[in-house]
Motif scaffolding. Sequence first.
Motif, PDB file in Angstrom:
ATOM      1  N   GLN A 288     -55.744  56.255  -0.525  1.00  0.00           N
ATOM      2  CA  GLN A 288     -55.336  56.992   0.660  1.00  0.00           C
ATOM      3  C   GLN A 288     -54.585  56.072   1.619  1.00  0.00           C
ATOM      4  OE1 GLN A 288     -55.897  60.393   1.208  1.00  0.00           O
ATOM      5  NE2 GLN A 288     -56.523  60.319  -0.937  1.00  0.00           N
ATOM      6  N   PRO A 289     -53.754  56.645   2.496  1.00  0.00           N
ATOM      7  CA  PRO A 289     -53.015  55.801   3.444  1.00  0.00           C
ATOM      8  C   PRO A 289     -53.931  55.159   4.468  1.00  0.00           C
ATOM      9  CG  PRO A 289     -52.698  58.124   3.975  1.00  0.00           C
ATOM     10  CD  PRO A 289     -53.426  58.083   2.660  1.00  0.00           C
ATOM     11  N   VAL A 290     -53.464  54.034   5.015  1.00  0.00           N
ATOM     12  CA  VAL A 290     -54.153  53.403   6.133  1.00  0.00           C
ATOM     13  C   VAL A 290     -53.826  54.202   7.389  1.00  0.00           C
ATOM     14  CG1 VAL A 290     -54.243  51.333   7.589  1.00  0.00           C
ATOM     15  CG2 VAL A 290     -54.148  51.110   5.104  1.00  0.00           C
ATOM     16  N   GLN A 291     -54.820  54.382   8.236  1.00  0.00           N
ATOM     17  CA  GLN A 291     -54.612  55.106   9.487  1.00  0.00           C
ATOM     18  C   GLN A 291     -55.109  54.238  10.642  1.00  0.00           C
ATOM     19  OE1 GLN A 291     -56.750  58.708   8.167  1.00  0.00           O
ATOM     20  NE2 GLN A 291     -54.824  59.804   8.398  1.00  0.00           N
ATOM     21  N   ILE A 292     -54.214  53.965  11.583  1.00  0.00           N
ATOM     22  CA  ILE A 292     -54.551  53.181  12.756  1.00  0.00           C
ATOM     23  C   ILE A 292     -54.782  54.150  13.898  1.00  0.00           C
ATOM     24  CG2 ILE A 292     -53.773  51.367  14.323  1.00  0.00           C
ATOM     25  CD1 ILE A 292     -52.029  50.303  12.042  1.00  0.00           C
ATOM     26  N   TYR A 293     -55.987  54.114  14.426  1.00  0.00           N
ATOM     27  CA  TYR A 293     -56.438  55.151  15.368  1.00  0.00           C
ATOM     28  C   TYR A 293     -56.785  54.538  16.719  1.00  0.00           C
ATOM     29  CZ  TYR A 293     -59.346  58.976  17.205  1.00  0.00           C
ATOM     30  OH  TYR A 293     -59.889  59.983  17.971  1.00  0.00           O
ATOM     31  N   LEU A 294     -56.315  55.179  17.785  1.00  0.00           N
ATOM     32  CA  LEU A 294     -56.638  54.761  19.148  1.00  0.00           C
ATOM     33  C   LEU A 294     -57.639  55.732  19.752  1.00  0.00           C
ATOM     34  CD1 LEU A 294     -56.172  53.190  21.846  1.00  0.00           C
ATOM     35  CD2 LEU A 294     -54.312  54.819  22.300  1.00  0.00           C
ATOM     36  N   ASP A 295     -58.723  55.173  20.293  1.00  0.00           N
ATOM     37  CA  ASP A 295     -59.717  55.991  20.985  1.00  0.00           C
ATOM     38  C   ASP A 295     -59.893  55.424  22.390  1.00  0.00           C
ATOM     39  OD1 ASP A 295     -61.706  57.897  21.440  1.00  0.00           O
ATOM     40  OD2 ASP A 295     -63.294  56.497  20.835  1.00  0.00           O
ATOM     41  N   ILE A 296     -59.831  56.296  23.391  1.00  0.00           N
ATOM     42  CA  ILE A 296     -60.035  55.887  24.785  1.00  0.00           C
ATOM     43  C   ILE A 296     -61.230  56.656  25.317  1.00  0.00           C
ATOM     44  CG2 ILE A 296     -59.039  55.713  27.086  1.00  0.00           C
ATOM     45  CD1 ILE A 296     -56.278  55.696  25.832  1.00  0.00           C
ATOM     46  N   GLN A 297     -62.251  55.928  25.738  1.00  0.00           N
ATOM     47  CA  GLN A 297     -63.444  56.552  26.306  1.00  0.00           C
ATOM     48  C   GLN A 297     -63.658  56.020  27.718  1.00  0.00           C
ATOM     49  OE1 GLN A 297     -66.816  57.471  23.893  1.00  0.00           O
ATOM     50  NE2 GLN A 297     -65.923  56.522  22.072  1.00  0.00           N
ATOM     51  N   CYS A 298     -64.133  56.890  28.592  1.00  0.00           N
ATOM     52  CA  CYS A 298     -64.302  56.543  30.009  1.00  0.00           C
ATOM     53  C   CYS A 298     -65.743  56.785  30.449  1.00  0.00           C
ATOM     54  CB  CYS A 298     -63.356  57.374  30.877  1.00  0.00           C
ATOM     55  SG  CYS A 298     -61.610  57.240  30.421  1.00  0.00           S
ATOM     56  N   ARG A 299     -66.121  56.040  31.471  1.00  0.00           N
ATOM     57  CA  ARG A 299     -67.429  56.271  32.111  1.00  0.00           C
ATOM     58  C   ARG A 299     -67.280  56.060  33.606  1.00  0.00           C
ATOM     59  NH1 ARG A 299     -71.668  53.199  33.704  1.00  0.00           N
ATOM     60  NH2 ARG A 299     -70.772  51.303  32.798  1.00  0.00           N
ATOM     61  N   ASN A 300     -67.584  57.121  34.370  1.00  0.00           N
ATOM     62  CA  ASN A 300     -67.472  57.053  35.818  1.00  0.00           C
ATOM     63  C   ASN A 300     -68.576  56.156  36.384  1.00  0.00           C
ATOM     64  OD1 ASN A 300     -67.977  58.044  38.733  1.00  0.00           O
ATOM     65  ND2 ASN A 300     -66.045  59.044  38.171  1.00  0.00           N
ATOM     66  N   ARG A 301     -68.199  55.281  37.273  1.00  0.00           N
ATOM     67  CA  ARG A 301     -69.158  54.322  37.829  1.00  0.00           C
ATOM     68  C   ARG A 301     -70.255  55.003  38.651  1.00  0.00           C
ATOM     69  NH1 ARG A 301     -67.673  48.908  37.877  1.00  0.00           N
ATOM     70  NH2 ARG A 301     -65.545  48.445  37.224  1.00  0.00           N
ATOM     71  N   LEU A 302     -69.934  56.096  39.343  1.00  0.00           N
ATOM     72  CA  LEU A 302     -70.888  56.748  40.232  1.00  0.00           C
ATOM     73  C   LEU A 302     -71.670  57.854  39.539  1.00  0.00           C
ATOM     74  CD1 LEU A 302     -68.733  57.006  43.485  1.00  0.00           C
ATOM     75  CD2 LEU A 302     -70.498  55.309  42.938  1.00  0.00           C
ATOM     76  N   THR A 303     -70.973  58.703  38.783  1.00  0.00           N
ATOM     77  CA  THR A 303     -71.619  59.883  38.195  1.00  0.00           C
ATOM     78  C   THR A 303     -71.984  59.715  36.725  1.00  0.00           C
ATOM     79  OG1 THR A 303     -69.511  60.882  37.537  1.00  0.00           O
ATOM     80  CG2 THR A 303     -70.287  61.327  39.772  1.00  0.00           C
ATOM     81  N   ALA A 304     -71.482  58.648  36.103  1.00  0.00           N
ATOM     82  CA  ALA A 304     -71.684  58.409  34.662  1.00  0.00           C
ATOM     83  C   ALA A 304     -70.999  59.482  33.813  1.00  0.00           C
ATOM     84  CB  ALA A 304     -73.165  58.328  34.329  1.00  0.00           C
ATOM     85  N   SER A 305     -70.092  60.244  34.419  1.00  0.00           N
ATOM     86  CA  SER A 305     -69.337  61.247  33.665  1.00  0.00           C
ATOM     87  C   SER A 305     -68.457  60.554  32.632  1.00  0.00           C
ATOM     88  CB  SER A 305     -68.472  62.084  34.607  1.00  0.00           C
ATOM     89  OG  SER A 305     -67.586  62.896  33.883  1.00  0.00           O
ATOM     90  N   LEU A 306     -68.299  61.216  31.484  1.00  0.00           N
ATOM     91  CA  LEU A 306     -67.494  60.650  30.401  1.00  0.00           C
ATOM     92  C   LEU A 306     -66.071  61.219  30.387  1.00  0.00           C
ATOM     93  CD1 LEU A 306     -70.179  60.723  27.555  1.00  0.00           C
ATOM     94  CD2 LEU A 306     -69.646  58.876  29.165  1.00  0.00           C
ATOM     95  N   ILE A 307     -65.731  61.990  31.386  1.00  0.00           N
ATOM     96  CA  ILE A 307     -64.389  62.567  31.478  1.00  0.00           C
ATOM     97  C   ILE A 307     -63.465  61.568  32.177  1.00  0.00           C
ATOM     98  CG2 ILE A 307     -63.001  64.450  32.423  1.00  0.00           C
ATOM     99  CD1 ILE A 307     -65.483  66.204  32.295  1.00  0.00           C
TER     100      ILE A 307
END
Length: 327
Positions: A288-307
């Motif tokens: 199968q082909p190689v796939q280079i994947y970018l993932d960006i995850q966030c965490r709010n400092r005050l609310t701990a929200s992941l948006i």
Amino acid sequence: MTVGPLPSKLLDSYRPLAVLVLLLVLGLLSPPSTAQQLYRWVDDQGEVHYTDQVPPSHADKERARLSEYGITIETQPGVPTGEARELEHRRAEEERRRVEDEQRLQRYRTVDELELARDGRIAAIEASIQAKRDDMRDETRTLIALYEEMQALQKQDEPVPLDLMSKIDASMTNIRDGYTEIVDNESRKQSVEDEFEGDIARFRQIRHLPAPDELDWTAKPARNGSTLVDCRDRVQCHTYWDHAVSYVRAHSDRQGEVLGPGLLIAFQQDEREIRTLTIAWTQKSADQPVQIYLDIQCRNRLTASLICVDPNVPRLREGFRAAVMGE
């Protein structure tokens, strides 16, 4: 009473029968061990022939194999011509499509039902993706802790235990495998979207419903394929990987990054949130082909929200593919 000669046309009509009778007589007189195959075939002019073999030029024509007594024991159909094969293929496709249309109409009554079915299947896949991304978040924390322990030992010029190195390698492998699963699920989600896009278009056609653009609907958002790059050539894949590393480093703080074989974890933060930028070299199997994947995850400092609330995050995702491929 004198009988004149038979007309030539009448003689022609009796000739094949006479030949067959003669062959039958010869067959009866000949011992069974010397009996030969006998074929009855018709040439392009419609003339019937009885021979022990069919000429190569007529091998694609229908013929009958006869017994030593002139009885048909097998009929071998002719091989269809290119035009006949094409016609047969078209008929098979039309029948397949007719059956699919009937099944589609039996399964769904409205476009809304199709869209609900599509959304349900996509939601199930997205739930699997999110669960795996949560696992990756936990595994990333584990890897960072292990990496910091290794760096602390290196700063003190102390040897790094093999057990610690093994844990780091295992953690990196878990992360790469996790992202391989995420990429596979992203492909599944795309396949579902493509499948239902075709089903909905065909359903509208069958029901004579107007196309979406005729209903003045809002434009469909672009597909999220900008965070994934495929490649097969080894040299090209390594070039793409170098570009991906440069891209992430240009948009991260460089402090505390984790770099290993096929994996880079970098960070970008401000007073509101901490953003984790991960690129992973994934490959489902060797063919199968190689796939280079970018993932960006966030965490709010005050609310701990992941948006992610930073407006640059969508631009980072959208610009990844072009930057990696050098476009």
